[in-house]
Design a protein around this motif. Structure first.
Motif, PDB file in Angstrom:
ATOM      1  N   PRO A  82      11.817  -1.931 -10.695  1.00  0.00           N
ATOM      2  CA  PRO A  82      10.397  -1.646 -10.888  1.00  0.00           C
ATOM      3  C   PRO A  82       9.498  -2.063  -9.739  1.00  0.00           C
ATOM      4  O   PRO A  82       8.495  -1.403  -9.475  1.00  0.00           O
ATOM      5  CB  PRO A  82      10.054  -2.410 -12.171  1.00  0.00           C
ATOM      6  N   THR A  83       9.826  -3.160  -9.037  1.00  0.00           N
ATOM      7  CA  THR A  83       8.958  -3.555  -7.933  1.00  0.00           C
ATOM      8  C   THR A  83       8.978  -2.506  -6.833  1.00  0.00           C
ATOM      9  O   THR A  83       7.945  -2.244  -6.193  1.00  0.00           O
ATOM     10  CB  THR A  83       9.386  -4.913  -7.358  1.00  0.00           C
TER      11      THR A  83
ATOM     12  N   MET B  40      -4.181  -1.336  -3.353  1.00  0.00           N
ATOM     13  CA  MET B  40      -3.943  -2.239  -2.235  1.00  0.00           C
ATOM     14  C   MET B  40      -3.300  -3.547  -2.706  1.00  0.00           C
ATOM     15  O   MET B  40      -2.344  -4.042  -2.106  1.00  0.00           O
ATOM     16  CB  MET B  40      -5.264  -2.526  -1.509  1.00  0.00           C
ATOM     17  N   PHE B  41      -3.839  -4.112  -3.773  1.00  0.00           N
ATOM     18  CA  PHE B  41      -3.308  -5.372  -4.288  1.00  0.00           C
ATOM     19  C   PHE B  41      -1.886  -5.180  -4.806  1.00  0.00           C
ATOM     20  O   PHE B  41      -1.015  -6.043  -4.584  1.00  0.00           O
ATOM     21  CB  PHE B  41      -4.218  -5.888  -5.406  1.00  0.00           C
ATOM     22  N   SER B  42      -1.630  -4.067  -5.488  1.00  0.00           N
ATOM     23  CA  SER B  42      -0.305  -3.825  -6.066  1.00  0.00           C
ATOM     24  C   SER B  42       0.757  -3.687  -4.989  1.00  0.00           C
ATOM     25  O   SER B  42       1.868  -4.211  -5.122  1.00  0.00           O
ATOM     26  CB  SER B  42      -0.333  -2.562  -6.930  1.00  0.00           C
TER      27      SER B  42
ATOM     28  N   VAL C 225       5.963  -8.314  -2.008  1.00  0.00           N
ATOM     29  CA  VAL C 225       6.361  -9.730  -1.966  1.00  0.00           C
ATOM     30  C   VAL C 225       7.340 -10.044  -3.094  1.00  0.00           C
ATOM     31  O   VAL C 225       8.305 -10.796  -2.905  1.00  0.00           O
ATOM     32  CB  VAL C 225       5.106 -10.622  -2.061  1.00  0.00           C
ATOM     33  N   ALA C 226       7.119  -9.462  -4.277  1.00  0.00           N
ATOM     34  CA  ALA C 226       7.960  -9.768  -5.440  1.00  0.00           C
ATOM     35  C   ALA C 226       9.320  -9.080  -5.392  1.00  0.00           C
ATOM     36  O   ALA C 226      10.221  -9.468  -6.146  1.00  0.00           O
ATOM     37  CB  ALA C 226       7.237  -9.343  -6.724  1.00  0.00           C
TER      38      ALA C 226
ATOM     39  N   LEU D  81      15.114  -5.841  -3.864  1.00  0.00           N
ATOM     40  CA  LEU D  81      15.156  -5.434  -2.469  1.00  0.00           C
ATOM     41  C   LEU D  81      16.580  -5.190  -1.981  1.00  0.00           C
ATOM     42  O   LEU D  81      16.837  -4.231  -1.244  1.00  0.00           O
ATOM     43  CB  LEU D  81      14.468  -6.488  -1.602  1.00  0.00           C
ATOM     44  N   PHE D  82      17.522  -6.029  -2.398  1.00  0.00           N
ATOM     45  CA  PHE D  82      18.905  -5.879  -1.946  1.00  0.00           C
ATOM     46  C   PHE D  82      19.776  -5.173  -2.983  1.00  0.00           C
ATOM     47  O   PHE D  82      20.755  -4.510  -2.637  1.00  0.00           O
ATOM     48  CB  PHE D  82      19.498  -7.249  -1.606  1.00  0.00           C
TER      49      PHE D  82
END
Length: 274
Positions: free
Chosen positions: A35-36, A187-189, A195-196, A203-204
């Motif tokens: 989801p991120t 922008m904030f999202s 970062v999350a 990410l991996f």
């Protein structure tokens, strides 16, 4: 003017249904459960397109003061909660179930208006919110594909939706337009989700996604980003053109158009064999 309203309303309904179908396909059929990354991609596309629209003069975004931005920051945090929890819930729940639970946010809004703001609430609205609550309460006992994790994230999603609308209504008039609010949300999202993505493992883990290099996955992700942007624009346009009651009717019409969908109607995921 009436024709214009109908065209905007039909555009809103089309984008609404298409965005849910596309997101559901990516989340449930292709099983892209990161989801991120997925929501970060959608907000990145939305933010870039809105920024380009602003520079071309198609959207009006005025320079905002730091106080306006800082005052809107809690709403942007809730917006991230809405899209993140909604993505987690939609990946595990059928669209009609998800929409029914999503509607329960109106119970939170109605309760806040009645208990904290001491606003007068019509008996019809009280009855409708009670029916929404009863319908959502019956779902777990009648859902043949019951998934506790999906319901958990759906509850977080609806609480974030309710809190977001409460914060939005408490803002000073003309402090930020709907477009400016959404621009700050985007922008904030993008920053927070980027970062999350590492601490959540997305990410991996995405490198092991079996359809990472398939054209159908790429096309669906591009479509989800574009549809989300056009849904946002059509929503803002519709709210500015019609009365609140008519806007609620268009939302009801759009949701009713999807309540008869079934999981068995989805196309199969592409094969990974060569």
């Amino acid at each position: 003017m009436c024709v214009r309203r109908c065209l905007v309303g039909l555009t809103f309904c089309t984008c609404y249904l298409a965005s849910y179908l596309t997101n559901k396909y990516v989340l449930s059929v292709l099983k892209f459960t990161y989801p991120t990354l997925f929501q970060g991609w959608q907000t990145l596309i939305g933010g870039l397109l809105l920024h380009v629209s602003w520079k071309l003069g198609w959207a009006e975004i005025n320079s905002t003061s730091r106080s306006d931005v800082s005052m809107w920051l809690p709403a942007s945090v809730l917006f991230v909660g809405i899209i993140y929890a909604g993505s987690r819930a939609l990946s595990k729940l059928a669209i009609p179930v998800f929409l029914t639970l999503h509607n329960v946010a109106e119970v939170i809004i109605c309760g806040h208006q009645k208990c904290f703001r001491k606003e007068k609430t019509s008996p019809e609205k009280i009855c409708s919110t009670l029916f929404l609550l009863a319908a959502a309460g019956c779902l777990p006992f009648n859902d043949p594909q019951f998934d506790p994790n999906g319901y958990f994230w759906a509850v977080i999603h609806l609480f974030c939706v309710g809190a977001y609308k409460i914060v939005q209504k408490s803002r000073k008039p003309n402090a930020l337009s709907d477009i400016e609010q959404q621009y700050l949300n985007y922008m904030f999202s993008v920053v927070l989700l980027a970062v999350a993505s590492h601490p959540t493992g997305d990410l991996f883990s995405v490198l092991d996604f079996p359809f990472l290099y398939f054209y159908r996955f790429h096309g669906s992700c591009c479509a989800s980003g574009l549809l989300g942007f056009f849904l946002m624009l059509s929503t803002v346009k519709l709210k500015n053109l019609v009365a609140p009651g008519q806007y609620a009717a268009w939302i009801f019409f759009a949701k009713r158009g999807k309540l008869k969908s079934r999981e068995g109607n989805w196309p199969e995921a592409p094969s990974v064999s060569l």
